[in-house]
Design a protein around this motif. Structure first.
Motif, PDB file in Angstrom:
ATOM      1  N   ARG A 101     -28.152   0.734   6.656  1.00 50.63           N
ATOM      2  CA  ARG A 101     -27.070   0.125   7.437  1.00 50.63           C
ATOM      3  C   ARG A 101     -25.713   0.555   6.864  1.00 50.63           C
ATOM      4  O   ARG A 101     -24.793   0.874   7.599  1.00 50.63           O
ATOM      5  N   ARG A 102     -25.609   0.600   5.542  1.00 49.09           N
ATOM      6  CA  ARG A 102     -24.337   0.986   4.904  1.00 49.09           C
ATOM      7  C   ARG A 102     -24.023   2.465   5.120  1.00 49.09           C
ATOM      8  O   ARG A 102     -22.874   2.869   5.135  1.00 49.09           O
ATOM      9  N   LEU A 103     -25.081   3.264   5.282  1.00 45.08           N
ATOM     10  CA  LEU A 103     -24.905   4.717   5.400  1.00 45.08           C
ATOM     11  C   LEU A 103     -24.968   5.205   6.846  1.00 45.08           C
ATOM     12  O   LEU A 103     -24.977   6.412   7.088  1.00 45.08           O
ATOM     13  N   GLY A 104     -25.067   4.277   7.801  1.00 44.68           N
ATOM     14  CA  GLY A 104     -25.126   4.677   9.207  1.00 44.68           C
ATOM     15  C   GLY A 104     -26.415   5.380   9.585  1.00 44.68           C
ATOM     16  O   GLY A 104     -26.449   6.214  10.481  1.00 44.68           O
ATOM     17  N   VAL A 186     -16.767   5.103 -13.789  1.00 43.85           N
ATOM     18  CA  VAL A 186     -17.145   3.954 -12.958  1.00 43.85           C
ATOM     19  C   VAL A 186     -18.240   4.398 -12.004  1.00 43.85           C
ATOM     20  O   VAL A 186     -18.176   5.494 -11.451  1.00 43.85           O
ATOM     21  N   VAL A 189     -17.687   0.524  -6.736  1.00 44.50           N
ATOM     22  CA  VAL A 189     -16.725  -0.559  -6.679  1.00 44.50           C
ATOM     23  C   VAL A 189     -16.970  -1.347  -5.390  1.00 44.50           C
ATOM     24  O   VAL A 189     -17.525  -0.815  -4.429  1.00 44.50           O
ATOM     25  N   LYS A 190     -16.600  -2.598  -5.401  1.00 36.54           N
ATOM     26  CA  LYS A 190     -16.766  -3.414  -4.203  1.00 36.54           C
ATOM     27  C   LYS A 190     -16.129  -2.690  -3.010  1.00 36.54           C
ATOM     28  O   LYS A 190     -15.039  -2.144  -3.127  1.00 36.54           O
ATOM     29  N   GLY A 191     -16.810  -2.684  -1.863  1.00 38.36           N
ATOM     30  CA  GLY A 191     -16.311  -1.961  -0.700  1.00 38.36           C
ATOM     31  C   GLY A 191     -16.863  -0.545  -0.644  1.00 38.36           C
ATOM     32  O   GLY A 191     -16.770   0.125   0.369  1.00 38.36           O
ATOM     33  N   GLY A 192     -17.452  -0.099  -1.761  1.00 41.43           N
ATOM     34  CA  GLY A 192     -18.055   1.236  -1.819  1.00 41.43           C
ATOM     35  C   GLY A 192     -19.547   1.176  -1.526  1.00 41.43           C
ATOM     36  O   GLY A 192     -20.012   0.303  -0.799  1.00 41.43           O
ATOM     37  N   LEU A 193     -20.306   2.077  -2.168  1.00 42.23           N
ATOM     38  CA  LEU A 193     -21.727   2.207  -1.844  1.00 42.23           C
ATOM     39  C   LEU A 193     -22.641   1.481  -2.830  1.00 42.23           C
ATOM     40  O   LEU A 193     -23.861   1.559  -2.707  1.00 42.23           O
ATOM     41  N   GLY A 200     -25.055   9.172  -3.814  1.00 44.48           N
ATOM     42  CA  GLY A 200     -23.736   9.235  -4.436  1.00 44.48           C
ATOM     43  C   GLY A 200     -23.590   8.355  -5.669  1.00 44.48           C
ATOM     44  O   GLY A 200     -22.898   8.704  -6.622  1.00 44.48           O
ATOM     45  N   SER A 204     -22.583   9.929  -9.402  1.00 41.99           N
ATOM     46  CA  SER A 204     -21.403   9.484 -10.135  1.00 41.99           C
ATOM     47  C   SER A 204     -21.747   9.071 -11.560  1.00 41.99           C
ATOM     48  O   SER A 204     -20.876   9.028 -12.420  1.00 41.99           O
ATOM     49  N   GLY A 225     -15.439  -1.684 -11.577  1.00 41.42           N
ATOM     50  CA  GLY A 225     -14.411  -0.666 -11.428  1.00 41.42           C
ATOM     51  C   GLY A 225     -13.008  -1.218 -11.287  1.00 41.42           C
ATOM     52  O   GLY A 225     -12.035  -0.481 -11.386  1.00 41.42           O
ATOM     53  N   VAL A 226     -12.892  -2.516 -11.050  1.00 41.40           N
ATOM     54  CA  VAL A 226     -11.563  -3.103 -10.843  1.00 41.40           C
ATOM     55  C   VAL A 226     -10.962  -3.567 -12.171  1.00 41.40           C
ATOM     56  O   VAL A 226      -9.888  -3.126 -12.561  1.00 41.40           O
ATOM     57  N   ARG A 228     -12.731  -3.506 -15.219  1.00 34.54           N
ATOM     58  CA  ARG A 228     -13.403  -2.842 -16.344  1.00 34.54           C
ATOM     59  C   ARG A 228     -13.808  -3.866 -17.409  1.00 34.54           C
ATOM     60  O   ARG A 228     -13.702  -3.620 -18.606  1.00 34.54           O
TER      61      ARG A 228
END
Ligand SMILES: Cc1ncc(COP(=O)(O)O)c(C=O)c1O
Ligand SMILES: Cc1ncc(COP(=O)(O)O)c(C=O)c1O
Lengths: 367, 367
Positions: A101-104, A186, A189-193, A200, A204, A225-226, A228
């Protein structure tokens, strides 16, 4: 729900099986694999089990350029009486769809996917190793295959399952690991994957993981990530800390994986009456408990190692030795219980294990 | 530096070329591709140009699971007098190696890679479209091909270059785009992969991009993942704002791409004596300038569109119309100058363009 029959094309040249003492992780693959295609017009179609083989991929396939891919990891165990058990496989297929769902990526029918997975394991049942601690690692994944360089979701996908017999994570018994607390790189982060199991997130981590290894640490503990400051997870494990009689683990916050071992550990602890709390945990808090002497144990949880006691943390060159670098009592009990349930040696109070019916297979059409 | 000779295997079945009026982006591929392999023992070896064809990949190849891959994008242009020009290709190959360093991918010899790229373009020179605004998009990329599921850098890679004739980004003349300022999803964060051109960054944008399209916006403007306040970049463009006579663009901070168009625009502005400042820019600052009337123009910069004027921003349902939704004078001048230089129509004061020598090819061994 109708489960479409799976076409099975058996190999005519079975591979030689590797030495069970030297399996390692994800290095050997079995005789067969499962494949199913997706197109906008036909949806998911043509489920098939075929000999393990290279896939033919257009060099412009979107997965190679834009990382539109998701995966899962779970294990099949052979019991001493010859049964084949899977650990909560429906959870993995559900999480695969969450990641999708997150990756379409278009969702799979979870029941049909579980059926495919079971049939594949049954076909390659003779590959499941039997030595203590060994198992058959199962890797379902979806890749975007449309050959087009526009940055948008693919019109074609393949869902593939491959199997790899894997060795014991601890050939010489459970041993605590040393973990490097990462302050530079990092993971997510929230909002990311971060909460999706997708390529990905691992790309990373490669650089940090390498740097940690060079310093003598086996894995990396990620901070958020925000700020640390807040503890996220370890390489491919969730993480738990026992402090002053209570067990703490970072709350699911959108940037860490909802580990299936993690959820199972929480259930076990609750059943045993041991207080367990999901919350935001700062690294300072852990070091503070270490100084005060209230940090009793720490361990990672994941499919590969099940329970991995943590004997030492290194955060900005401050070393924190935990439980004198030895495996704690709770870590050992959790490890024994969970691996006992998985291998069929210990009662399964939650009915986590799913038996693979090898007979079922006989009715499948052979091609 | 010794450039290893490239083996060239020409196709015996040339494809039909697509209609130049209907090229789109990254949908058609030329007759040939370049491939070179990497192994720990042999390093980068066996550079070859072969007919465009599917690659054979083990389903356990690391790129499919852990996203260890990097890519580049640049263009070849055909001038009216039949020469073939590349725009600063050495910058792309240098950036490819920078990305590789972040992903643990072994470096390429940039000079040899540029030679390979030029030879490939020369072999498929008849694919470079000549209609105004069209070009040959060049996609060099590296993928991790080792079939092993451990999360660590691959022992094998392939470096591949594919070519795609692409249409004009603006078939009906340069037109401002509407951009959605993303507040929920995050593309990348400092310490992550943001400054590398790698798959995971694009995977993470797919969902946001789709949501923006549904709302009628063509692309997403990313804010920083920590404060959700500072402007990063647009989908696949860097971004510039002209306020009160000065041009501002977000400083390179580790989480955005060091765009080659961005760098070129800065050089052009400096040459023209227009003040240009790289700094941290908050979205509030842009809206404030919009309210005060000092926001004169905004535009994105990137290889695909070159310059993309921004006519409207939407941040948390607040719409900000820029330059009455029309293309600003500076945007137009930058577009005309840069595309003029690229197509060989305008003088190239910085010697950005590199001519592909089609004759050079004749000396290559044909196989
Ligand atoms: C990033 C990450 N966190 C945590 C885990 C543990 O999850 P699980 O217990 O489902 O294996 C894994 C491994 O799957 C992982 O890759
Ligand atoms: C994320 C991102 N930012 C910016 C750019 C613009 O870079 P360049 O001007 O080198 O094409 C691109 C496209 O390459 C990109 O993908």
């Amino acid at each position: 729900m109708t489960i479409r029959p799976i076409e099975i094309q058996r190999t005519t040249a079975k591979k030689q099986k590797p030495d069970q003492q030297q399996l390692g992780f994800g290095l050997h693959f079995t005789d067969h694999m499962f494949i199913m295609d997706y197109s906008l017009t036909n949806g998911w179609h043509q489920p098939r089990i075929v000999p393990y083989q290279p896939i033919s991929m257009d060099p412009a396939a979107k997965v190679l350029h834009y990382g539109q891919t998701i995966f899962e990891g779970l294990k099949a165990y052979k019991t001493s009486d010859g049964r084949i058990l899977l650990f909560r496989p429906e959870k993995n297929l559900h999480r695969l769809n969450n990641s999708g769902r997150r990756l379409g990526i278009p969702p799979l029918d979870e029941e049909a996917a579980l059926d495919a997975l079971q049939q594949l394991v049954a076909v390659d049942a003779d590959w499941i190793p039997s030595e203590p601690g060994t198992s058959l690692y199962i890797r379902p994944f979806v890749i975007a295959t449309q050959p087009a360089l526009g940055v948008d979701p693919s019109a074609h996908y393949q869902f593939i399952i491959i199997l790899s017999p894997v060795g014991s994570y601890y050939p010489e018994g459970v041993n605590p690991v040393k973990i490097y607390v990462e302050s530079h790189y990092v993971r997510a982060v929230k909002g990311g994957l971060g909460e999706a199991k997708t390529a990905g997130n691992y790309a990373s981590g490669l650089k940090a993981q390498e740097a940690a290894k060079e310093k003598g640490y086996s894995q990396v503990l990620w901070l958020d990530g925000v700020h640390r400051t807040y503890i996220e997870e370890v390489g491919s494990m969730n993480v738990f800390f026992k402090m002053d009689g209570t067990v703490y683990t970072p709350a699911l916050n959108g940037s860490i994986l909802d580990g299936i071992t993690r959820g199972s550990i929480i259930q076990l602890l609750q059943k045993w009456g041991i207080p367990v709390v999901e919350k935001t945990i700062s690294i300072e808090e852990i070091y503070e408990a270490g100084r005060k002497g209230t940090l009793e144990e720490a361990f990672g949880t994941g499919t590969a190692a099940v329970i991995s006691p943590i004997g030492e943390l290194n955060w900005q060159d401050n070393k924190l030795v935990i439980h004198e670098g030895r495996t704690g009592e709770l870590s050992a009990k959790l490890y024994d219980t969970l691996t006992g349930i998985q291998s069929g040696k210990v009662e399964d109070p939650f009915q986590w294990m799913v038996e693979v019916e090898t007979r079922k297979l006989d009715s499948s059409p052979l091609v």
